[in-house]
Design a protein around this motif. Sequence first.
Motif, PDB file in Angstrom:
ATOM      1  N   SER A 128     -14.770 -60.259  21.218  1.00 35.19           N
ATOM      2  CA  SER A 128     -13.510 -61.229  21.709  1.00 35.19           C
ATOM      3  C   SER A 128     -14.205 -62.104  21.871  1.00 35.19           C
ATOM      4  N   ASP A 129     -13.156 -63.558  21.791  1.00 34.67           N
ATOM      5  CA  ASP A 129     -13.283 -65.007  22.045  1.00 34.67           C
ATOM      6  C   ASP A 129     -13.006 -64.930  23.884  1.00 34.67           C
ATOM      7  N   ASP A 130     -13.378 -66.377  24.672  1.00 33.29           N
ATOM      8  CA  ASP A 130     -12.768 -66.105  25.521  1.00 33.29           C
ATOM      9  C   ASP A 130     -11.248 -66.181  25.692  1.00 33.29           C
ATOM     10  N   ILE A 131     -10.351 -66.665  25.109  1.00 35.93           N
ATOM     11  CA  ILE A 131      -8.808 -66.449  24.781  1.00 35.93           C
ATOM     12  C   ILE A 131      -8.654 -65.114  24.619  1.00 35.93           C
ATOM     13  N   LYS A 132      -9.356 -64.108  23.740  1.00 41.42           N
ATOM     14  CA  LYS A 132      -8.343 -62.744  24.156  1.00 41.42           C
ATOM     15  C   LYS A 132      -9.399 -62.052  24.720  1.00 41.42           C
ATOM     16  N   ARG A 133      -9.910 -62.320  24.918  1.00 42.74           N
ATOM     17  CA  ARG A 133     -10.777 -61.828  26.543  1.00 42.74           C
ATOM     18  C   ARG A 133      -9.814 -61.538  28.000  1.00 42.74           C
ATOM     19  N   LYS A 134      -9.407 -63.370  28.133  1.00 41.64           N
ATOM     20  CA  LYS A 134      -8.558 -62.862  29.066  1.00 41.64           C
ATOM     21  C   LYS A 134      -7.554 -62.909  28.744  1.00 41.64           C
ATOM     22  N   SER A 135      -6.873 -62.701  28.083  1.00 33.27           N
ATOM     23  CA  SER A 135      -5.052 -61.661  27.696  1.00 33.27           C
ATOM     24  C   SER A 135      -5.948 -60.439  27.701  1.00 33.27           C
ATOM     25  N   LYS A 136      -6.773 -59.997  27.710  1.00 37.43           N
ATOM     26  CA  LYS A 136      -7.134 -58.343  28.057  1.00 37.43           C
ATOM     27  C   LYS A 136      -7.095 -58.084  29.213  1.00 37.43           C
ATOM     28  N   MET A 137      -8.043 -58.644  30.134  1.00 42.19           N
ATOM     29  CA  MET A 137      -8.453 -58.895  30.862  1.00 42.19           C
ATOM     30  C   MET A 137      -7.199 -59.146  32.753  1.00 42.19           C
ATOM     31  N   ASN A 138      -6.117 -59.762  31.715  1.00 41.82           N
ATOM     32  CA  ASN A 138      -5.299 -60.133  32.427  1.00 41.82           C
ATOM     33  C   ASN A 138      -4.183 -58.873  32.574  1.00 41.82           C
ATOM     34  N   ALA A 139      -4.562 -58.324  31.184  1.00 43.10           N
ATOM     35  CA  ALA A 139      -3.455 -57.352  31.769  1.00 43.10           C
ATOM     36  C   ALA A 139      -3.926 -56.117  32.401  1.00 43.10           C
ATOM     37  N   ILE A 140      -5.211 -55.619  32.275  1.00 40.43           N
ATOM     38  CA  ILE A 140      -5.489 -54.865  33.175  1.00 40.43           C
ATOM     39  C   ILE A 140      -5.811 -54.915  34.893  1.00 40.43           C
TER      40      ILE A 140
END
Length: 488
Positions: free
Chosen positions: A413-425
Amino acid sequence: MAFTLDGDDVCQPISPTPIPDPYWVGFSSSAAQLIGIELSDDGYPRDPQWLEVLAGNSLEVSNHQFTNPIATVYSGHQFGVWAGQLGDGRAILLGEIAGQELQLKGAGMTRYSRMGDGRAVLRSSIREFLCSEAMHALGIPSTRALSIVGSPLPVRRETMETAAVCSRLAPSFIRIGHFEHFASSQQYVRLKELADLLIRNHYPECLNAEQPYLDLYSKICERNAILVAQWQSVGFCHGVLNSDNISALGLTMAYGPFGFLDHFQIDHVCNHSDQAGRYAYHRQPQIMHSNMACLASAFLPLIESSCDEAKAQTILRDALEHFPRVYAKTWQTLFRSKLGFEVSHENDIGLIERLIQAMHDSRVDFTSFFRQLGSVRQEQKPAELLLRDQFIDRPLIDCWFGDYLERLKLESSDDIKRKSKMNAINPKYILRNHLAQTAIENAQNGDYAEVSRLLRILSKPYDEQAEYEDYSIAPPDSLQKIAVSCSS
């Protein structure tokens, strides 16, 4: 389905004791949807009779009548010591509605009240109401809180306070303590009836198992192992993990003294009555495992019905040892996700443990740190990260961030996708003690707006909610140590 066992040895038929001049303090429209309550534009029930029912002043509303309210008996281990018979000392189960049991906490004395008055106070009711709904919004299994109804009725605790009734919903309020009670009193027919009830209504997959009672035991263990790992992942401390406070459905229940971690301390104790630190944050998995051992003892007569005692003990011991494996696997998965790792790597656990130790040493805010970690970019250097300023030992944390940034390169995952997934947990908003305390103090002065505001914020814990940014900030040092006791 409602608790359907009856008899004087199981429960006491009893109606709630009315309270004078009831009024709304808080109401969850989300929980109301579970049982089909029609709401007005103000978010409260369209039928005003709901206020009387949820105050404990009536048993009939909207063509629904609760005909058999009860208080149930159970036993349990409290602070590691067998406490004998306990029971619903101030909780009355009104009955079932739309597949949910509706229970009133603070609805008056029962035969199980012992020396208590059967009442709850406004302070503790607000905390339970808000935390029950906050846990649900976090995706953590929990009993739900439908409402708080207040009253000018005086109630004495450490000081004179006013009464409140908190209404709770769950598919079942069966506790580990219910099994312990019937096993300890050698009521084996009742024990079997309880297990059969649980299988029939909540664990139907066990019916087809080779050993249904063993399968039931294993599934209860598994659910509670997963539950305590989820608690750890959001920094939640239960406070009173007695066996009688543990759900047979793997729900968070019995919200007494609890707390979410602010400045991280791995041995944090949220209950000032727990002077030995038995229920400290880092001991919660061990204590839940111990509670499952108590349940194993209660299940022994059920397993012995199909084999001898020695074999039954071996079978249950083996099933019990599945608990730490489920817990460890769940914990590792959750914390990998909190760090933005989608795939596992052999060094991940060491990386997580190093971070937790560093957070403990520097008393870093648990929730804020993990939320902000999602904004880290792979091309950054450790010295460029503002997060490092939260740690006392800069060389040590720079080393950790260096290893973390290298580890991120293994992710697709790139930084944007990773941030989105991290913010969901990694939630931005939790029920911090100082926020709850403000809502309580306002409510005690007749202003209930902050209760509703907090409920609204906590219902979306993973959203940014820019207008409520202040609610995501760690408390100042002066509000770090708000003491919470068992008194409610």
